[in-house]
Design a protein around this motif. Structure first.
Motif, mmCIF file in Angstrom:
data_model
loop_
_atom_site.group_PDB
_atom_site.id
_atom_site.type_symbol
_atom_site.label_atom_id
_atom_site.label_comp_id
_atom_site.label_asym_id
_atom_site.label_seq_id
_atom_site.Cartn_x
_atom_site.Cartn_y
_atom_site.Cartn_z
ATOM 1 N N UNK A 251 0.790 -1.101 -0.003
ATOM 2 C CA UNK A 251 0.250 -0.175 -0.012
ATOM 3 C C UNK A 251 0.807 1.264 0.015
ATOM 4 N N UNK A 252 1.734 0.866 0.257
ATOM 5 C CA UNK A 252 3.111 2.138 0.797
ATOM 6 C C UNK A 252 4.611 1.524 0.776
ATOM 7 N N UNK A 253 4.877 2.058 -0.245
ATOM 8 C CA UNK A 253 6.747 1.463 0.040
ATOM 9 C C UNK A 253 7.642 2.500 -0.649
ATOM 10 N N UNK A 254 8.204 3.380 0.001
ATOM 11 C CA UNK A 254 9.171 4.758 0.205
ATOM 12 C C UNK A 254 10.642 4.827 0.356
ATOM 13 N N UNK A 255 11.256 5.571 -0.397
ATOM 14 C CA UNK A 255 12.828 5.440 0.316
ATOM 15 C C UNK A 255 13.120 7.337 1.001
ATOM 16 N N UNK A 256 13.943 6.600 1.190
ATOM 17 C CA UNK A 256 14.344 8.269 1.557
ATOM 18 C C UNK A 256 15.674 7.862 0.856
ATOM 19 N N UNK A 257 16.227 9.002 -0.438
ATOM 20 C CA UNK A 257 17.278 9.293 -1.009
ATOM 21 C C UNK A 257 18.140 10.060 -0.676
ATOM 22 N N UNK B 95 18.430 5.787 1.088
ATOM 23 C CA UNK B 95 19.424 5.420 2.083
ATOM 24 C C UNK B 95 18.717 4.964 3.837
ATOM 25 N N UNK B 96 17.474 4.859 3.050
ATOM 26 C CA UNK B 96 16.489 4.277 3.923
ATOM 27 C C UNK B 96 15.204 3.789 3.253
ATOM 28 N N UNK B 97 14.377 2.779 4.054
ATOM 29 C CA UNK B 97 13.010 2.444 2.808
ATOM 30 C C UNK B 97 11.929 2.064 4.251
ATOM 31 N N UNK B 98 11.027 2.704 3.500
ATOM 32 C CA UNK B 98 9.265 1.777 4.638
ATOM 33 C C UNK B 98 8.647 1.547 3.326
ATOM 34 N N UNK B 99 7.925 0.010 3.834
ATOM 35 C CA UNK B 99 7.013 -1.005 3.523
ATOM 36 C C UNK B 99 5.832 -1.776 4.734
ATOM 37 N N UNK B 100 5.224 -1.283 3.818
ATOM 38 C CA UNK B 100 3.772 -1.157 4.504
ATOM 39 C C UNK B 100 2.161 -2.008 3.288
ATOM 40 N N UNK B 101 1.792 -2.764 4.359
ATOM 41 C CA UNK B 101 0.894 -3.703 3.866
ATOM 42 C C UNK B 101 -0.529 -3.163 4.273
ATOM 43 N N UNK B 102 -1.861 -3.410 3.312
ATOM 44 C CA UNK B 102 -2.969 -3.139 4.120
ATOM 45 C C UNK B 102 -3.335 -4.762 4.207
ATOM 46 N N UNK B 103 -4.765 -5.183 4.934
ATOM 47 C CA UNK B 103 -5.512 -6.058 4.951
ATOM 48 C C UNK B 103 -5.725 -6.318 3.881
ATOM 49 N N UNK C 241 24.891 3.886 8.644
ATOM 50 C CA UNK C 241 25.757 5.181 9.047
ATOM 51 C C UNK C 241 24.707 6.375 8.630
ATOM 52 N N UNK C 242 23.801 6.166 9.089
ATOM 53 C CA UNK C 242 23.012 7.666 8.536
ATOM 54 C C UNK C 242 21.506 7.717 10.176
ATOM 55 N N UNK C 243 21.535 6.309 10.552
ATOM 56 C CA UNK C 243 21.365 6.031 11.801
ATOM 57 C C UNK C 243 20.941 7.509 12.740
ATOM 58 N N UNK C 244 20.203 7.938 13.881
ATOM 59 C CA UNK C 244 20.013 9.602 14.526
ATOM 60 C C UNK C 244 20.251 10.420 13.461
ATOM 61 N N UNK C 245 19.513 10.802 11.942
ATOM 62 C CA UNK C 245 19.666 11.326 11.333
ATOM 63 C C UNK C 245 18.175 12.219 11.131
ATOM 64 N N UNK C 246 17.083 11.378 11.906
ATOM 65 C CA UNK C 246 15.799 11.733 11.747
ATOM 66 C C UNK C 246 15.007 10.735 10.511
ATOM 67 N N UNK D 52 13.885 7.804 9.579
ATOM 68 C CA UNK D 52 12.437 7.068 9.780
ATOM 69 C C UNK D 52 11.490 8.040 10.811
ATOM 70 N N UNK D 53 11.592 8.832 11.658
ATOM 71 C CA UNK D 53 10.961 9.871 11.668
ATOM 72 C C UNK D 53 9.906 10.458 10.618
ATOM 73 N N UNK D 54 10.500 10.875 9.767
ATOM 74 C CA UNK D 54 10.535 11.280 7.744
ATOM 75 C C UNK D 54 10.145 10.693 7.437
ATOM 76 N N UNK D 55 10.067 9.087 7.091
ATOM 77 C CA UNK D 55 9.015 8.330 6.298
ATOM 78 C C UNK D 55 8.088 7.887 7.394
ATOM 79 N N UNK D 56 8.314 8.386 9.245
ATOM 80 C CA UNK D 56 6.909 7.711 9.562
ATOM 81 C C UNK D 56 5.617 9.114 9.495
#
Length: 166
Positions: A40-46, A52-60, A90-95, A97-101
């Motif tokens: 339903x949602x699959x995005x990256x931080x480029x 450099x980060x990704x988030x993958x989300x599924x629906x029911x 090497x990118x952890x602690x720079x926000x 994950x919060x940007x993706x959420x």
């Protein structure tokens, strides 16, 4: 920059997943292609031209055999399930994950879904994930043991505000 994930990102996504596999399920290209197609949602931080980060989300209703996804599917008629979020070491602690959420929460407002779900490890513990998810309003709604008793997860849910679509 946050953008939709594309197949050109798969090498980076698989590398990120492998880097954090001690907190995640392993992932190969065929599995990633299948999850990407159902997401339903699959995005990256480029950053600098690479994911450099990704988030993958599924629906029911997804065809997904994850025991955690199935746990939520048995209890919630509608939900968004965060299958995995990974930030390069090497990118952890720079926000990132919060940007993706934050981006996911904006997306969730458009879906009409009332619940956002995820899990994180209790045993072995993942205190950074526990703290991060608590900050985003997630609460434990269950636990389960996986891998023949080798890993215990905290199953988490967060109520979403009612959709403002008219």
């Amino acid at each position: 920059m946050i953008r939709d994930a594309a197949t050109r990102d798969f090498r980076a996504i698989l590398g990120l997943n492998a880097e954090s596999v001690h907190f995640l399920s392993p992932l190969d290209e065929a599995q990633l292609l299948r999850l990407h197609a159902q997401a339903a949602y699959h995005r990256v931080v480029e950053i600098d031209g690479a994911a450099a980060a990704f988030l993958l989300v599924l629906r029911e209703g997804a065809d997904y055999d994850s025991p955690n996804y199935r746990w939520f599917a048995q209890r919630y008629p509608q939900f968004l399930y965060i299958d995995r979020i990974v930030v390069a070491a090497d990118r952890q602690g720079h926000g990132l994950a919060a940007m993706l959420y934050d981006d996911l929460l904006a997306f969730a407002k458009t879906t009409g879904v009332e619940t956002l779900t995820c899990e994180f490890d209790l045993d072995p513990p993942n205190p950074a994930s526990a703290k991060f998810h608590a900050r985003y309003g997630f609460r434990e709604v269950g636990t389960q043991w996986l891998g023949g008793g080798k890993k215990q997860v905290s199953l988490q849910a967060r109520a979403l505000p009612a959709s403002s679509s008219t």
